[in-house]
Motif scaffolding. Structure first.
Motif, PDB file in Angstrom:
ATOM      1  N   LYS A 108       0.800  -1.230   0.000  1.00  0.00           N
ATOM      2  CA  LYS A 108       0.000   0.000   0.000  1.00  0.00           C
ATOM      3  C   LYS A 108       0.833   1.282   0.000  1.00  0.00           C
ATOM      4  O   LYS A 108       0.443   2.282  -0.593  1.00  0.00           O
ATOM      5  CB  LYS A 108      -0.929   0.018   1.216  1.00  0.00           C
ATOM      6  CG  LYS A 108      -2.281  -0.620   0.986  1.00  0.00           C
ATOM      7  CD  LYS A 108      -3.150  -0.451   2.217  1.00  0.00           C
ATOM      8  CE  LYS A 108      -4.553  -0.993   1.986  1.00  0.00           C
ATOM      9  NZ  LYS A 108      -5.297  -0.202   1.014  1.00  0.00           N
ATOM     10  N   LYS A 109       1.954   1.257   0.671  1.00  0.00           N
ATOM     11  CA  LYS A 109       2.744   2.476   0.826  1.00  0.00           C
ATOM     12  C   LYS A 109       3.705   2.714  -0.333  1.00  0.00           C
ATOM     13  O   LYS A 109       4.468   3.686  -0.308  1.00  0.00           O
ATOM     14  CB  LYS A 109       3.527   2.424   2.141  1.00  0.00           C
ATOM     15  CG  LYS A 109       2.617   2.425   3.368  1.00  0.00           C
ATOM     16  CD  LYS A 109       3.424   2.450   4.655  1.00  0.00           C
ATOM     17  CE  LYS A 109       2.491   2.478   5.875  1.00  0.00           C
ATOM     18  NZ  LYS A 109       3.250   2.506   7.150  1.00  0.00           N
ATOM     19  N   ASP A 110       3.664   1.858  -1.335  1.00  0.00           N
ATOM     20  CA  ASP A 110       4.572   2.020  -2.475  1.00  0.00           C
ATOM     21  C   ASP A 110       3.809   1.833  -3.790  1.00  0.00           C
ATOM     22  O   ASP A 110       3.742   0.725  -4.325  1.00  0.00           O
ATOM     23  CB  ASP A 110       5.728   1.023  -2.387  1.00  0.00           C
ATOM     24  CG  ASP A 110       6.825   1.322  -3.404  1.00  0.00           C
ATOM     25  OD1 ASP A 110       6.603   2.193  -4.284  1.00  0.00           O
ATOM     26  OD2 ASP A 110       7.893   0.689  -3.327  1.00  0.00           O
ATOM     27  N   PRO A 111       3.239   2.910  -4.342  1.00  0.00           N
ATOM     28  CA  PRO A 111       2.505   2.813  -5.610  1.00  0.00           C
ATOM     29  C   PRO A 111       3.408   2.566  -6.815  1.00  0.00           C
ATOM     30  O   PRO A 111       2.938   2.396  -7.928  1.00  0.00           O
ATOM     31  CB  PRO A 111       1.816   4.171  -5.712  1.00  0.00           C
ATOM     32  CG  PRO A 111       2.671   5.096  -4.924  1.00  0.00           C
ATOM     33  CD  PRO A 111       3.218   4.281  -3.791  1.00  0.00           C
ATOM     34  N   PHE A 112       4.725   2.517  -6.563  1.00  0.00           N
ATOM     35  CA  PHE A 112       5.692   2.267  -7.639  1.00  0.00           C
ATOM     36  C   PHE A 112       6.370   0.905  -7.441  1.00  0.00           C
ATOM     37  O   PHE A 112       7.478   0.674  -7.926  1.00  0.00           O
ATOM     38  CB  PHE A 112       6.737   3.385  -7.682  1.00  0.00           C
ATOM     39  CG  PHE A 112       6.137   4.758  -7.671  1.00  0.00           C
ATOM     40  CD1 PHE A 112       5.528   5.277  -8.800  1.00  0.00           C
ATOM     41  CD2 PHE A 112       6.150   5.525  -6.511  1.00  0.00           C
ATOM     42  CE1 PHE A 112       4.953   6.548  -8.797  1.00  0.00           C
ATOM     43  CE2 PHE A 112       5.579   6.797  -6.491  1.00  0.00           C
ATOM     44  CZ  PHE A 112       4.977   7.295  -7.631  1.00  0.00           C
ATOM     45  N   TRP A 113       5.677  -0.002  -6.747  1.00  0.00           N
ATOM     46  CA  TRP A 113       6.265  -1.295  -6.410  1.00  0.00           C
ATOM     47  C   TRP A 113       6.723  -2.067  -7.637  1.00  0.00           C
ATOM     48  O   TRP A 113       7.673  -2.864  -7.568  1.00  0.00           O
ATOM     49  CB  TRP A 113       5.267  -2.148  -5.618  1.00  0.00           C
ATOM     50  CG  TRP A 113       3.993  -2.473  -6.357  1.00  0.00           C
ATOM     51  CD1 TRP A 113       2.809  -1.814  -6.253  1.00  0.00           C
ATOM     52  CD2 TRP A 113       3.799  -3.517  -7.313  1.00  0.00           C
ATOM     53  NE1 TRP A 113       1.867  -2.371  -7.088  1.00  0.00           N
ATOM     54  CE2 TRP A 113       2.444  -3.425  -7.752  1.00  0.00           C
ATOM     55  CE3 TRP A 113       4.598  -4.530  -7.844  1.00  0.00           C
ATOM     56  CZ2 TRP A 113       1.895  -4.299  -8.698  1.00  0.00           C
ATOM     57  CZ3 TRP A 113       4.061  -5.390  -8.779  1.00  0.00           C
ATOM     58  CH2 TRP A 113       2.725  -5.284  -9.196  1.00  0.00           C
ATOM     59  N   TYR A 114       6.071  -1.848  -8.768  1.00  0.00           N
ATOM     60  CA  TYR A 114       6.377  -2.612  -9.986  1.00  0.00           C
ATOM     61  C   TYR A 114       7.749  -2.274 -10.558  1.00  0.00           C
ATOM     62  O   TYR A 114       8.215  -2.944 -11.488  1.00  0.00           O
ATOM     63  CB  TYR A 114       5.296  -2.367 -11.040  1.00  0.00           C
ATOM     64  CG  TYR A 114       5.280  -0.970 -11.631  1.00  0.00           C
ATOM     65  CD1 TYR A 114       5.643  -0.743 -12.956  1.00  0.00           C
ATOM     66  CD2 TYR A 114       4.909   0.134 -10.870  1.00  0.00           C
ATOM     67  CE1 TYR A 114       5.625   0.524 -13.508  1.00  0.00           C
ATOM     68  CE2 TYR A 114       4.870   1.409 -11.414  1.00  0.00           C
ATOM     69  CZ  TYR A 114       5.234   1.603 -12.725  1.00  0.00           C
ATOM     70  OH  TYR A 114       5.209   2.882 -13.260  1.00  0.00           O
ATOM     71  N   GLN A 115       8.403  -1.250  -9.987  1.00  0.00           N
ATOM     72  CA  GLN A 115       9.754  -0.891 -10.403  1.00  0.00           C
ATOM     73  C   GLN A 115      10.771  -1.073  -9.282  1.00  0.00           C
ATOM     74  O   GLN A 115      11.902  -0.599  -9.382  1.00  0.00           O
ATOM     75  CB  GLN A 115       9.772   0.571 -10.864  1.00  0.00           C
ATOM     76  CG  GLN A 115       9.197   0.808 -12.252  1.00  0.00           C
ATOM     77  CD  GLN A 115      10.111   0.267 -13.333  1.00  0.00           C
ATOM     78  OE1 GLN A 115      11.212   0.768 -13.567  1.00  0.00           O
ATOM     79  NE2 GLN A 115       9.665  -0.795 -13.997  1.00  0.00           N
ATOM     80  N   ASP A 116      10.376  -1.773  -8.234  1.00  0.00           N
ATOM     81  CA  ASP A 116      11.219  -1.915  -7.047  1.00  0.00           C
ATOM     82  C   ASP A 116      11.698  -3.370  -6.920  1.00  0.00           C
ATOM     83  O   ASP A 116      10.883  -4.296  -6.868  1.00  0.00           O
ATOM     84  CB  ASP A 116      10.420  -1.515  -5.798  1.00  0.00           C
ATOM     85  CG  ASP A 116      11.311  -1.302  -4.588  1.00  0.00           C
ATOM     86  OD1 ASP A 116      12.303  -2.048  -4.436  1.00  0.00           O
ATOM     87  OD2 ASP A 116      11.013  -0.411  -3.775  1.00  0.00           O
ATOM     88  N   SER A 117      13.007  -3.541  -6.823  1.00  0.00           N
ATOM     89  CA  SER A 117      13.576  -4.890  -6.744  1.00  0.00           C
ATOM     90  C   SER A 117      13.295  -5.569  -5.405  1.00  0.00           C
ATOM     91  O   SER A 117      13.597  -6.749  -5.234  1.00  0.00           O
ATOM     92  CB  SER A 117      15.089  -4.843  -6.996  1.00  0.00           C
ATOM     93  OG  SER A 117      15.732  -4.016  -6.041  1.00  0.00           O
ATOM     94  N   LYS A 118      12.713  -4.848  -4.434  1.00  0.00           N
ATOM     95  CA  LYS A 118      12.261  -5.505  -3.205  1.00  0.00           C
ATOM     96  C   LYS A 118      11.080  -6.432  -3.495  1.00  0.00           C
ATOM     97  O   LYS A 118      10.852  -7.411  -2.782  1.00  0.00           O
ATOM     98  CB  LYS A 118      11.824  -4.456  -2.169  1.00  0.00           C
ATOM     99  CG  LYS A 118      12.954  -3.693  -1.517  1.00  0.00           C
ATOM    100  CD  LYS A 118      12.447  -2.844  -0.367  1.00  0.00           C
ATOM    101  CE  LYS A 118      11.473  -1.766  -0.860  1.00  0.00           C
ATOM    102  NZ  LYS A 118      11.063  -0.857   0.258  1.00  0.00           N
TER     103      LYS A 118
END
Length: 294
Positions: A108-118
């Motif tokens: 929820k706190k990361d609307p850019f998750w699709y670009q995050d290697s986490k």
């Protein structure tokens, strides 16, 4: 041997020399100019004496082969592609929406998750497919406006991913690092195994590409066999058009049973409107379609 272009009259003469019956030459000319000699060749191929041999073909036709057979087979493919594309779109949009919704609410706190290697495998994020998906999305007006308005280089997932290709969406799902999330999404479609779900959804993607790009359907062989899943062991159908159709029917039914029933009715009507002759036999023999299971 180098081959040179031929005009319509030469094409018709050649077909007749090889044994094809052309009752209406003016109509045949119209069809050849509309569809093309080369493309129609895929549809008269099964009526050749040496079929299915592709090497050292004689190109001679079986007795009583009519030009109309190839035309009818061509339009069967044409009509089937149009039916399937309509329902494939329903599955594609549903899967895209579910992936965005479930992953975005998990992070929820990361609307850019699709670009995050986490959250997504780094190799995929740095690869050509994601780079192309991002380039394509960045050309869309709504994404351009979002980036300019907020002074950022990428948009939230629910905006950018609307413009990703079906293939990119599937690979993004495959490269999610959190297996439980992948399981949650696959269970929406009645499948506990993400790998089985991937085989099914990627089969639908392949079918979509065949239809969207006007590929020959009636004798299509899948490049990879469909995995065992909710449909069980598909036998010979696991590499045939009918297997792909049953997978689409299954996934569509998970989205909307009413739409799955609509598709079945349309495909059945397509077959019901065909006379029981050589053309219908060719379709059933090569596609693996079992009319009793429509």
């Amino acid at each position: 041997m180098t081959k040179f272009a031929t005009n319509i009259e030469e094409q018709i003469s050649l077909l007749e020399e090889r044994g094809m019956i052309i009752a209406d030459k003016e109509k045949a000319k119209e069809c050849l100019l509309d569809i093309g000699y080369f493309r129609l060749g895929f549809y008269w191929f099964p009526f050749e004496k040496t079929y299915p041999r592709k090497i050292n073909r004689t190109h001679e036709f079986k007795a009583n082969t009519c030009f109309d057979y190839a035309i009818r087979l061509y339009y069967f493919d044409f009509d089937l592609r149009n039916i399937l594309l309509k329902y494939i779109s329903r599955v594609e949009i549903n899967f895209r929406t579910k992936l965005i919704y479930y992953a975005s609410n998990r992070y929820k706190k990361d609307p850019f998750w699709y670009q995050d290697s986490k959250y997504v495998n780094k190799d995929f994020l740095e690869g050509d497919i994601m780079a192309k998906a991002m380039r394509d999305a960045s050309k869309e007006e709504v994404v351009i406006h979002d980036m300019k308005s907020h002074g950022r280089s990428i948009s939230p997932v629910w905006k950018a991913m609307e413009f990703f290709s079906f293939g990119a969406i599937i690979l993004l799902y495959d490269n999610l690092r959190e297996v439980p999330l992948k399981c949650d999404i696959s269970r929406i479609y009645g499948m506990s195994s993400p790998n089985e779900f991937l085989s099914y959804i990627d089969t639908v993607r392949k079918l979509r590409n065949y239809c969207a790009h006007g590929k020959v359907l009636y004798d299509k062989n899948l490049p990879e066999a469909i995995s065992n899943g909710p449909l069980g062991y598909l036998g010979n159908s696991k590499t045939q058009l009918f297997g792909a159709y049953k997978v689409l029917e299954y996934l569509l039914g998970q989205v909307s049973e009413n739409r799955a029933q609509d598709m079945r009715k349309e495909v059945k009507a397509l077959f019901d409107n065909m006379p029981d002759d050589a053309v219908k036999s060719i379709i059933l023999e090569n596609s693996g379609f079992l009319l009793s299971k429509l």
